[in-house]
Design an enzyme around this catalytic site. Structure first.
Site: not given
Ligand code: PGA
Length: 253
Positions: A9-11, A96, A98, A168, A174, A214, A236
């Site tokens: 997931n490149w965000k 997600h 976020e 998640e 993160g 993570s 990340g």
């Protein structure tokens, strides 16, 4: 035997030239050895077309990070499943944390998106997980059960085969604070049991359940060794070809 998935997931990272750089480095690593793992990259929308071209004839699948539930319409700034499909997108991350927290996405909205993705033959990577407060108050299982049940509401058994679930825990995303393999396994085995209750044990044994939060080259193998962890959703650590590749290797054994 469920095939493992490692999805990146490149965000909101990687512009055009960085997209080219990351994909070419990854392809180079995979050209020397590609394990039997389903590899997915989910770049931002601006890099979807380019990424699709760059991974053509490779073993990497293309995913997106979100989509709207409507097919088209006056929704400024949004992108539909129909649009993603026209660029060859095969997976989409939905629900997600976020999106749930910053953009106030509800379980009902996520459920509509999951249904729409399936309609366009895009496989949803359906994310769920508890916050730190919920975990500390002993609510983890209630929270994930509620998210799972609402997210899958109205989805048929046959369509469930296209869904990938990603556990998640919000407190692990993160933060550098990974769930222990035992903590993740405990929730993921609970989720599989719930899927079996909602549908049946045969389909529950087929659904891939990923862990995210993570994941790094150092902890990936121990997580992926757990019986109900079928790979990872990586944030990340997917932004560098080397660490993403190490995690892909860790998914194979
Ligand atoms: P992280 O992100 O690996 O950076 O914790 C995971 C995710 O948000 O999917």
């Amino acid at each position: 035997m469920r095939k493992k998935i490692v999805a990146g997931n490149w965000k909101m990272y990687k512009d055009k030239s960085e997209t080219i750089e990351l994909i070419s480095q990854l392809k180079e690593k995979l050209s020397s050895y590609t394990p039997e793992v389903e590899i997915i990259i989910c770049p931002p929308y601006t890099s979807i077309e380019l990424a699709g071209e760059l991974i053509k004839n490779s073993k990497i699948f293309l995913g997106a990070q979100n989509m709207h539930s409507e097919i088209e319409g006056a929704f400024t700034g949004e992108v539909s499943g129909k649009m993603l499909k026209s660029f060859g997108v095969e997976y989409v991350i939905l629900g997600h944390s976020e999106r749930r927290s910053y953009f106030k996405e509800t379980d009902e909205f996520i459920n509509q998106k999951i249904k729409r993705a399936i309609e366009f033959d895009i496989k949803p990577i359906f994310c769920l997980g508890e916050t730190l407060e919920e975990r500390e108050n002993g609510k983890t299982f209630d929270v994930v059960e509620n998210q799972l049940t609402k997210g899958l509401s109205g989805i048929s058994r046959i369509d469930l085969e296209k869904v990938v679930v990603a556990y998640e825990p919000v407190w692990a995303i993160g933060t550098g604070k990974t769930a222990t393999p035992e903590q993740a396994q405990e929730v993921q085995s609970f989720l599989r049991t719930k899927i079996s209750e909602l549908y049946d044990s045969e389909i529950a044994s087929k659904v891939r359940i990923l862990y995210g939060g993570s994941v790094k080259p150092e902890n990936a193998k121990d997580l992926f060794k757990q019986p109900d962890i079928d790979g990872g959703l990586i944030g990340g650590a997917c932004l560098k070809a080397d660490s993403f590749y190490q995690i892909i290797l860790a998914a194979q054994f």
